[in-house]
Design an enzyme around this catalytic site. Structure first.
Site, PDB file in Angstrom:
ATOM      1  N   GLU A   1      44.449  58.228  19.310  1.00 34.65           N
ATOM      2  CA  GLU A   1      44.216  58.680  17.933  1.00 34.65           C
ATOM      3  C   GLU A   1      43.153  59.760  18.001  1.00 34.65           C
ATOM      4  O   GLU A   1      41.991  59.473  18.278  1.00 34.65           O
ATOM      5  CB  GLU A   1      43.792  57.494  17.058  1.00 34.65           C
TER       6      GLU A   1
ATOM      7  N   GLY B   1      39.136  59.442  19.270  1.00 37.67           N
ATOM      8  CA  GLY B   1      38.082  60.431  19.456  1.00 37.67           C
ATOM      9  C   GLY B   1      38.626  61.841  19.404  1.00 37.67           C
ATOM     10  O   GLY B   1      39.680  62.104  18.809  1.00 37.67           O
ATOM     11  N   SER B   2      37.917  62.744  20.050  1.00 37.92           N
ATOM     12  CA  SER B   2      38.239  64.171  19.955  1.00 37.92           C
ATOM     13  C   SER B   2      39.445  64.535  20.818  1.00 37.92           C
ATOM     14  O   SER B   2      39.769  63.858  21.796  1.00 37.92           O
ATOM     15  CB  SER B   2      37.033  65.009  20.394  1.00 37.92           C
TER      16      SER B   2
ATOM     17  N   THR C   1      38.544  65.306  24.673  1.00 35.71           N
ATOM     18  CA  THR C   1      38.308  64.082  25.444  1.00 35.71           C
ATOM     19  C   THR C   1      39.619  63.331  25.652  1.00 35.71           C
ATOM     20  O   THR C   1      39.902  62.829  26.740  1.00 35.71           O
ATOM     21  CB  THR C   1      37.282  63.184  24.743  1.00 35.71           C
ATOM     22  N   GLY C   2      40.430  63.244  24.597  1.00 35.80           N
ATOM     23  CA  GLY C   2      41.726  62.583  24.722  1.00 35.80           C
ATOM     24  C   GLY C   2      42.609  63.238  25.761  1.00 35.80           C
ATOM     25  O   GLY C   2      43.301  62.561  26.525  1.00 35.80           O
TER      26      GLY C   2
END
Length: 480
Positions: free
Chosen positions: A250, A228-229, A232-233
């Site tokens: 990722e 994801g983004s 958020t990661g």
């Protein structure tokens, strides 16, 4: 009473509804399509408890590995049988074309076949320590794997992590993306029909800020897998740090293709079509920057513009070249980035705004030139059908431009001189480099990034070892 079709969470081997239902819109029409049960904290705890019971029982890890092979192959066959029905749901909820949706489920089945072939080959080693000792290693499952799946390719990316996790003997709790969660339920149906042990897989749909965050911080989480983004990661990693929970991340990219002077322009244009317009550009490894030797710049611009303006645009059910973006929010974000690029002085060759006069979330295929290398549109991920074309004069300049972002997911080189292509490829910052075809590779090839693109690898044999941990056992031999 709602007339929308309803979908459910899958917890501890059973389908479960909820007091609250999330409405999923059709991106091609901006109308409600279906609804799905919204998982609460109690549901998340129940799923984690079920996964922990499965791990503790040894139902996945203590059986002969051949049994896991059989389960994974059965899941693959069930997915193939479900593909036609599942693809239509994916097309309608996500916006992608029917052809792409079918391909996504075929790829999901392939992941289970591929990792089935590895499930009985996870072997340790014997380490010589002299006659007084017997020493050996074994690969043990992580335990409970929490997997948070993005909305751009939900079934495929789910299968990409779920298959190796199961092959290694882990139980899995999956958090689906709330704006495109429906088709993922077909994976649970396939797992159920294949006869997986109770609690081995669990699927929750809920808000990432609530359910996702709760799962990440859960004391029973032994691993976190996230696609994801970047923001958020980063939040997930901060939470994971509290318990030092191992993670695979990722986080997207801003990938560049280098077009050298001797490149085959037909190969380049074919790759532009796939690289930035496939799935409306909503691909973490999209070709979002095209760096072209100045001697070929005018030719590439002309051909790319001809391609972009000739693409058919429409609902996924009609299998057009360009489908809608996944949501109104995504459309507004992409359009806003294009608007800011124009305001900053970039030249918009074509596109730059949404398709007028339609109800769905359609963005025009967009090409930019005359872009400053420190500008947002050159540096940041757009996640839409937007390509920046930029000239270079030397190989060193091309490499510096390609590597000149905080990302490092994939990269590409187009060149008739294979020695220069390979030399350039080795200098590029990224986990995967394509030469003369964007998206070359497959289920068998490792995938993942460096820098803000994350760490760890998915796909290929290498990915399996993200789902195990090495144990060493040293034995003092009596009487030696």
């Amino acid at each position: 009473m709602s007339t929308l079709d309803r979908y459910y969470n899958y917890i501890d081997g059973a389908w479960k509804g909820a007091d609250t239902w999330l409405v999923v819109a059709d991106p091609a029409t901006d109308e409600p399509y279906a609804e799905i049960a919204e998982a609460g904290i109690e549901d998340a705890d129940a799923a984690m408890a079920a996964a922990r019971r499965c791990v503790a029982s040894g139902a996945l890890s203590s059986v002969r590995p051949a049994q896991r092979v059989a389960w994974l192959l059965a899941i693959a066959e069930e997915l193939k049988a479900l593909t036609e029905d599942a693809a239509l749901v994916l097309c309608r909820e996500n916006g992608k074309s029917l052809e792409v949706a079918r391909g996504e489920f075929e790829e999901a089945a392939r992941y289970f076949e591929y990792y089935a072939g590895m499930a009985d080959k996870i072997e340790g080693t014997s380490i010589p320590l002299g006659d007084d000792y017997v020493d050996f290693t074994s690969y043990e499952p992580m335990g409970v794997s929490v997997q948070i799946v993005p909305w751009n390719f939900p079934p495929s990316i789910c299968a990409r992590s779920l298959a190796p996790a199961l092959a290694a003997g882990n139980a899995v709790v999956i958090k689906s993306p709330e704006i495109s969660p429906l088709a993922m339920t077909f994976l649970m149906t396939a797992c159920e029909r294949a006869g997986l042990p109770q609690g081995a897989v669990n699927l929750l749909c809920g808000k990432g800020s609530v359910i996702g965050a709760h799962l990440v911080r859960h004391r029973d989480a032994n691993q976190i897998v996230f696609t994801g983004s970047v923001p958020t990661g980063q939040r997930i990693l901060r939470d994971a740090a509290e318990r030092a929970t191992p993670s695979v991340m990722e986080l997207g990219g801003k990938s560049a293709a280098i077009v050298h002077a001797d490149a085959d322009i037909e190969q380049v244009i074919d790759s532009v079509k796939a690289g930035i317009f496939f799935n409306a550009g909503q691909v973490c490894s999209a070709m979002s920057r095209l760096l072209v030797h100045r001697s070929r710049l005018d030719e590439v611009i002309e051909r790319a513009r001809e391609l972009a303006e000739g693409l058919s645009i429409g609902p996924g059910v009609d299998d057009p070249d360009l489908t809608p973006l996944v949501s109104r929010d995504q459309l507004e974000q992409v359009e806003a980035m294009c608007r800011r690029a124009i305001e900053a002085g970039a030249t918009c060759l074509t596109g730059g705004e949404r398709v007028a006069g339609v109800n769905g979330y359609f963005m025009q295929p967009t090409l930019f030139t005359d872009v400053a290398v420190d500008s947002e549109i050159f540096q940041e991920e757009v996640f839409g059908p937007v390509l920046v074309i930029h000239a270079f004069d030397t190989e060193d300049e091309a490499v510096a431009l390609a590597n000149g972002t905080e990302f490092g997911l994939v990269a590409g080189v187009f060149d008739g001189q294979l020695d220069r292509a390979l030399r350039t490829a080795r200098r590029l910052r990224g986990g995967q480099v394509f030469i003369n075809e964007w998206f070359a590779g497959g289920v068998e090839t490792p995938f993942g990034g460096v820098g803000l693109s994350g760490f760890g690898r998915e796909k290929g044999q290498e990915a399996l070892y993200s789902y195990v941990q090495t144990r060493n056992i040293a034995v003092r031999v009596k009487g030696a």
